[in-house]
Design a protein around this motif. Sequence first.
Motif, PDB file in Angstrom:
ATOM      1  N   ASN A 190      10.101  37.247 -41.219  1.00 11.66           N
ATOM      2  CA  ASN A 190      10.534  37.756 -39.910  1.00 11.66           C
ATOM      3  C   ASN A 190       9.421  37.746 -38.870  1.00 11.66           C
ATOM      4  O   ASN A 190       9.454  38.483 -37.892  1.00 11.66           O
ATOM      5  CB  ASN A 190      11.167  39.158 -40.035  1.00 11.66           C
ATOM      6  N   ARG A 191       8.425  36.870 -39.079  1.00 10.82           N
ATOM      7  CA  ARG A 191       7.440  36.666 -37.999  1.00 10.82           C
ATOM      8  C   ARG A 191       8.145  35.990 -36.836  1.00 10.82           C
ATOM      9  O   ARG A 191       8.878  35.029 -37.026  1.00 10.82           O
ATOM     10  CB  ARG A 191       6.316  35.734 -38.467  1.00 10.82           C
ATOM     11  N   TYR A 192       7.875  36.473 -35.637  1.00 11.34           N
ATOM     12  CA  TYR A 192       8.579  35.921 -34.476  1.00 11.34           C
ATOM     13  C   TYR A 192       8.068  34.536 -34.113  1.00 11.34           C
ATOM     14  O   TYR A 192       8.836  33.636 -33.791  1.00 11.34           O
ATOM     15  CB  TYR A 192       8.412  36.884 -33.294  1.00 11.34           C
ATOM     16  N   PHE A 193       6.744  34.336 -34.158  1.00 14.59           N
ATOM     17  CA  PHE A 193       6.153  33.046 -33.778  1.00 14.59           C
ATOM     18  C   PHE A 193       5.744  32.259 -35.019  1.00 14.59           C
ATOM     19  O   PHE A 193       5.376  32.842 -36.038  1.00 14.59           O
ATOM     20  CB  PHE A 193       4.920  33.260 -32.886  1.00 14.59           C
ATOM     21  N   ASN A 194       5.770  30.940 -34.916  1.00 12.50           N
ATOM     22  CA  ASN A 194       5.382  30.077 -36.038  1.00 12.50           C
ATOM     23  C   ASN A 194       3.998  29.475 -35.846  1.00 12.50           C
ATOM     24  O   ASN A 194       3.612  28.595 -36.589  1.00 12.50           O
ATOM     25  CB  ASN A 194       6.366  28.907 -36.166  1.00 12.50           C
ATOM     26  N   ASP A 195       3.261  29.902 -34.823  1.00 13.24           N
ATOM     27  CA  ASP A 195       2.001  29.235 -34.512  1.00 13.24           C
ATOM     28  C   ASP A 195       0.887  29.584 -35.502  1.00 13.24           C
ATOM     29  O   ASP A 195       0.908  30.614 -36.162  1.00 13.24           O
ATOM     30  CB  ASP A 195       1.554  29.586 -33.090  1.00 13.24           C
ATOM     31  N   THR A 196      -0.119  28.695 -35.534  1.00 16.59           N
ATOM     32  CA  THR A 196      -1.267  28.878 -36.422  1.00 16.59           C
ATOM     33  C   THR A 196      -2.055  30.138 -36.058  1.00 16.59           C
ATOM     34  O   THR A 196      -2.535  30.845 -36.930  1.00 16.59           O
ATOM     35  CB  THR A 196      -2.230  27.669 -36.270  1.00 16.59           C
ATOM     36  N   TYR A 197      -2.231  30.363 -34.752  1.00 15.76           N
ATOM     37  CA  TYR A 197      -3.052  31.481 -34.302  1.00 15.76           C
ATOM     38  C   TYR A 197      -2.200  32.454 -33.494  1.00 15.76           C
ATOM     39  O   TYR A 197      -1.349  32.043 -32.708  1.00 15.76           O
ATOM     40  CB  TYR A 197      -4.211  31.000 -33.418  1.00 15.76           C
ATOM     41  N   GLU A 198      -2.471  33.728 -33.707  1.00 10.39           N
ATOM     42  CA  GLU A 198      -1.721  34.751 -32.993  1.00 10.39           C
ATOM     43  C   GLU A 198      -2.586  36.001 -32.927  1.00 10.39           C
ATOM     44  O   GLU A 198      -3.359  36.261 -33.852  1.00 10.39           O
ATOM     45  CB  GLU A 198      -0.431  35.030 -33.790  1.00 10.39           C
ATOM     46  N   GLY A 199      -2.453  36.770 -31.861  1.00 11.32           N
ATOM     47  CA  GLY A 199      -3.193  38.019 -31.762  1.00 11.32           C
ATOM     48  C   GLY A 199      -3.181  38.527 -30.338  1.00 11.32           C
ATOM     49  O   GLY A 199      -2.692  37.844 -29.432  1.00 11.32           O
ATOM     50  N   LEU A 200      -3.699  39.732 -30.148  1.00 11.80           N
ATOM     51  CA  LEU A 200      -3.788  40.296 -28.797  1.00 11.80           C
ATOM     52  C   LEU A 200      -5.255  40.495 -28.457  1.00 11.80           C
ATOM     53  O   LEU A 200      -6.065  40.779 -29.350  1.00 11.80           O
ATOM     54  CB  LEU A 200      -3.035  41.628 -28.747  1.00 11.80           C
ATOM     55  N   PRO A 201      -5.618  40.335 -27.181  1.00 17.75           N
ATOM     56  CA  PRO A 201      -7.029  40.491 -26.807  1.00 17.75           C
ATOM     57  C   PRO A 201      -7.506  41.912 -27.125  1.00 17.75           C
ATOM     58  O   PRO A 201      -6.886  42.883 -26.696  1.00 17.75           O
ATOM     59  CB  PRO A 201      -7.038  40.194 -25.307  1.00 17.75           C
TER      60      PRO A 201
END
Length: 389
Positions: A185-196
């Motif tokens: 149930n991860r919303y995004f499929n991208d390699t990198y994800e995070g908040l500043p």
Amino acid sequence: TVDADLVIVGSGFFGLTVARRCADDLGLKVLVLERRTHIGGNAYSEAEPQTGIEVHRYGAHLFHTSNERVWDYCNRFTKFTNYVHRVFTTYRGEVYPMPVSLATINQYFRKALTPAQARGLVAEQAAELDTAGASNFEDKAISLIGRPLYEAFFRGYTAKQWQTDPRELPGEIVTRLPVRYTYDNRYFNDTYEGLPVDGYTAWLERLADHPNIEVRLESDFLHDGPLGKAAVVGQVPVVYTGPVDAYFGNAEGELTWRTLDFEQEVLPVGDFQGTPVMNYADEDVPFTRTHEFRHFHPERSYPDDATVVVKEFSRFAGRGDEPYYPVNTPADRQRLLAYRDLARGERGVLFGGRLGTYKYLDMHMAIAAALSMVDNKLVPHFRDGAGLT
Ligand code: FDA
């Protein structure tokens, strides 16, 4: 005369990325003009004064990318937390994970289907209508995922997003509907994800923090004056990231946008909804979703007796509203072609960013496009003397 080698209109991610690279790599003196009272464009965030909780003023911003170059570039200016985005939706008094996954399907149908069984069920329900013959949003969606899941998770939400009955919306706005036959149930499929780590505004400020970059706030390029369009164009090269139609005085008609209204409240509880985003799929709930901003940063010490909740309402933008999502009707596409012709003829001015190209761009896409504009247009111009068009 303007005391700069390059003028950039707009201090969003696109404008600031171009500014920074031109200052760093080409040694240019860059003047950034921003009409608002703050930098950062729509990614700007600020601490809610009572609670200190970081709120994204123009809607929730989640950073994600699979582009190595963009990821490396961004990491020069900020560290990222290990935040992973997940979304839930409330429908008829029950909460389901989004996007539609095996968990959603099994919960909705009260089953314990395997991936293959769930695929079979959805295919059977979708067979009710033929995709090729579907002309409106509703028929197309039913032909892809079947009526029950469409009616629960897409009909009401889409109707609220567009303020239009989905049977009146064109079928082409839905090419696919995300359904996952796993419990991921991860919303995004991208390699990198995070908040500043220290927030969007700190990141954007560091991007702009260079001795060769000056940012002038409350400076509207389309108003008359020594830094207005009439005075600058033709004197100094310009990168324009404002609305393309406004640049040409709406000569070809106005491009249409959807906007959002936000209702922000500080509530006297430590946790309102237990998650950052809750969608509301029911049509009789007037808002589309609620954000509870404390949950974007579980690593921070926020107060445990107060929280910030923002309800989001969607509608067509009128004059004076913030343009958020291109509507992209056939008339808009005609107008955009006309504006692109005008833009090509505007010597010494490059158009970029989401407003300058009338395109929805995620942050990583805006940054990637800005890096390409520097490589393909500004380096050849300033280093090799190529023309600027
Ligand atoms: P942006 O709009 O940020 O900046 C343009 C700037 O130009 C503005 O500051 C504006 O004031 C200024 N300007 C305009 N006209 C001017 C004039 N005449 N004179 C001077 N200045 C002028 N992305 C993502 O990756 N993850 C996410 O979760 C989200 N979420 C999200 C939610 C919502 C509601 C929206 C609308 C957008 C997102 N985004 C997003 C997209 C993100 O906001 C987008 O990628 C960046 O804003 C793009 O940066 P730009 O610099 O192109 O435009």
